[in-house]
Design a protein around this motif. Structure first.
Motif, PDB file in Angstrom:
ATOM      1  N   SER B  92       0.838  -1.520   0.057  1.00 44.81           N
ATOM      2  CA  SER B  92       0.100  -0.028  -0.022  1.00 44.81           C
ATOM      3  C   SER B  92       0.702   1.170  -0.081  1.00 44.81           C
ATOM      4  CB  SER B  92      -0.984  -0.221   1.298  1.00 44.81           C
ATOM      5  OG  SER B  92      -1.800  -1.002   1.045  1.00 44.81           O
ATOM      6  N   HIS B  93       2.144   1.170  -0.338  1.00 42.09           N
ATOM      7  CA  HIS B  93       3.072   2.400  -0.386  1.00 42.09           C
ATOM      8  C   HIS B  93       3.108   2.602  -1.939  1.00 42.09           C
ATOM      9  CE1 HIS B  93       4.085   3.242   3.736  1.00 42.09           C
ATOM     10  NE2 HIS B  93       4.003   1.980   3.896  1.00 42.09           N
ATOM     11  N   GLY B  94       2.928   3.767  -2.480  1.00 40.89           N
ATOM     12  CA  GLY B  94       3.025   4.179  -3.666  1.00 40.89           C
ATOM     13  C   GLY B  94       4.417   4.752  -4.000  1.00 40.89           C
ATOM     14  N   TYR B  95       5.071   4.235  -4.956  1.00 35.94           N
ATOM     15  CA  TYR B  95       6.503   4.865  -5.318  1.00 35.94           C
ATOM     16  C   TYR B  95       6.456   5.136  -6.525  1.00 35.94           C
ATOM     17  CZ  TYR B  95       7.672   1.947  -1.356  1.00 35.94           C
ATOM     18  OH  TYR B  95       7.623   1.426   0.003  1.00 35.94           O
ATOM     19  N   HIS B  96       7.270   6.293  -6.944  1.00 35.19           N
ATOM     20  CA  HIS B  96       7.420   7.070  -8.333  1.00 35.19           C
ATOM     21  C   HIS B  96       7.992   5.864  -9.111  1.00 35.19           C
ATOM     22  CE1 HIS B  96       7.473   9.749 -11.509  1.00 35.19           C
ATOM     23  NE2 HIS B  96       8.675   9.580 -11.635  1.00 35.19           N
ATOM     24  N   TYR B  97       7.410   5.509 -10.274  1.00 33.46           N
ATOM     25  CA  TYR B  97       8.081   4.623 -10.996  1.00 33.46           C
ATOM     26  C   TYR B  97       8.312   5.190 -12.635  1.00 33.46           C
ATOM     27  CZ  TYR B  97       8.547   0.459 -13.976  1.00 33.46           C
ATOM     28  OH  TYR B  97       9.023  -0.638 -14.535  1.00 33.46           O
ATOM     29  N   CYS B  98       7.397   5.809 -12.948  1.00 35.06           N
ATOM     30  CA  CYS B  98       7.825   6.499 -14.579  1.00 35.06           C
ATOM     31  C   CYS B  98       6.979   7.816 -14.427  1.00 35.06           C
ATOM     32  CB  CYS B  98       7.307   5.417 -15.412  1.00 35.06           C
ATOM     33  SG  CYS B  98       5.722   5.171 -15.530  1.00 35.06           S
TER      34      CYS B  98
END
Lengths: 29, 118, 155
Positions: B92-98
């Motif tokens: 449930s952690h959102g990380y920058h990917y693109c």
């Protein structure tokens, strides 16, 4: 009686909750 | 043949007769494939047939214990890529990917490389 | 004697005539009977926001952090009624170890509803109570129902 609870809304029937896209997220980028 | 699973899914999702297309509505929930992988390098592709604003998808890889009544990437058992902003999710952690995400008409590829167990 | 669905539709029209919220000796406010109720009569729906079960933990933590008392009622494995911020007067029903009401999940037009029924005839002015059936836990919550067969703890 709903005046005793601020922000409380009285309902006559069930309301289906509309989930947000981020409903489950602990953290978003 | 690997297909979307009839049983390993949230019951509210609509599965096509050929089990190659799934449609969801309202809150996030998950469907998994009929077959899983244990080790080696595997790849699959998905086409987004329909996804109008403000709907979104989270697609990726999940272990069998991943919760089906939540989006992919909700717990420690799954990992996903979100259509909105292209964020990757795990636990449930959102990380920058693109930069930017994906949308209707896009074809997405998902690759996993798993070591051979000891 | 009418079918459940028909009784439920009538309940929606008449529930407010039968029950009201007043000060309670058990706890703060409670649900009270405004006219005599017959045994087995449908009293009120425990209405609120229908949420998926997975969302209850997060909501409970949020309410706790705001000091808001949590009012949730499980429909089944998949869904819960959360009456904390949006609900009917049924949310005020207090626990008693000797209740005069019970709950039942009924299905009307494909949708599930939690309904409170009278266990016995209830007289005008009586507080309506229900057995919460909290799961047994180590940290005990004292019961204030004051009934003769009080089990001392809610859980």
């Amino acid at each position: 009686w709903s005046a005793f609870a601020p922000d409380f809304k009285e309902l006559d029937e069930n309301v289906e909750y509309d989930e947000r896209e981020s409903e489950f997220d602990l953290e978003d980028e | 043949q690997v297909l979307l699973s009839m049983h390993d899914r949230a019951p509210q999702l609509k599965l096509s007769d050929d089990r190659l297309t799934v449609t969801g509505e309202k809150g996030y929930s998950m469907i998994r494939a009929s077959h899983g992988v244990v080790s080696g390098q595997w790849f699959y592709e998905v086409t987004i047939d329909e996804m109008q604003e403000p709907t979104a998808t989270r697609i990726g890889w999940s272990q069998s214990l991943g919760n089906l009544q939540a989006p992919c990437g909700y717990d420690k058992f799954s990992y996903s890529w979100r259509s909105r902003k292209g964020t990757r999710f795990h636990q449930s952690h959102g990380y920058h990917y693109c930069d930017g995400g994906y949308g209707e008409g896009d074809v997405l590829g998902f690759f996993v490389s798993l070591p051979v167990p000891a | 004697e009418l079918p459940m669905a028909m009784r439920f539709r009538k309940l929606q029209e008449h529930a407010k005539e039968a029950v009201g919220v007043y000060r309670s000796k058990i706890h703060g406010r409670g649900l009270f009977c405004k006219r005599n109720i017959d045994a087995g009569e449908m009293v009120i729906e425990y209405a609120g926001e229908i949420i998926r079960s997975l969302l209850t933990d997060k909501r409970e933590k949020y309410y706790e952090s705001k000091g808001i008392g949590c009012y949730m009622f499980r429909i089944d494995d998949c869904e819960v009624v959360d009456a904390t911020m949006h609900g009917s007067a049924a949310r005020f029903i207090n626990h008693s170890c000797e209740p005069n009401c019970y709950s039942k999940v009924i299905q009307v037009d494909g949708r599930k509803h939690i309904v409170i029924f009278a266990m016995r005839p209830i007289k005008k002015g009586e507080e309506l109570t229900y057995d919460y059936k909290f799961p047994i836990e180590d940290v005990k919550i004292p019961c204030t129902c004051g009934s003769k067969r009080c089990r001392k703890y809610l859980n």
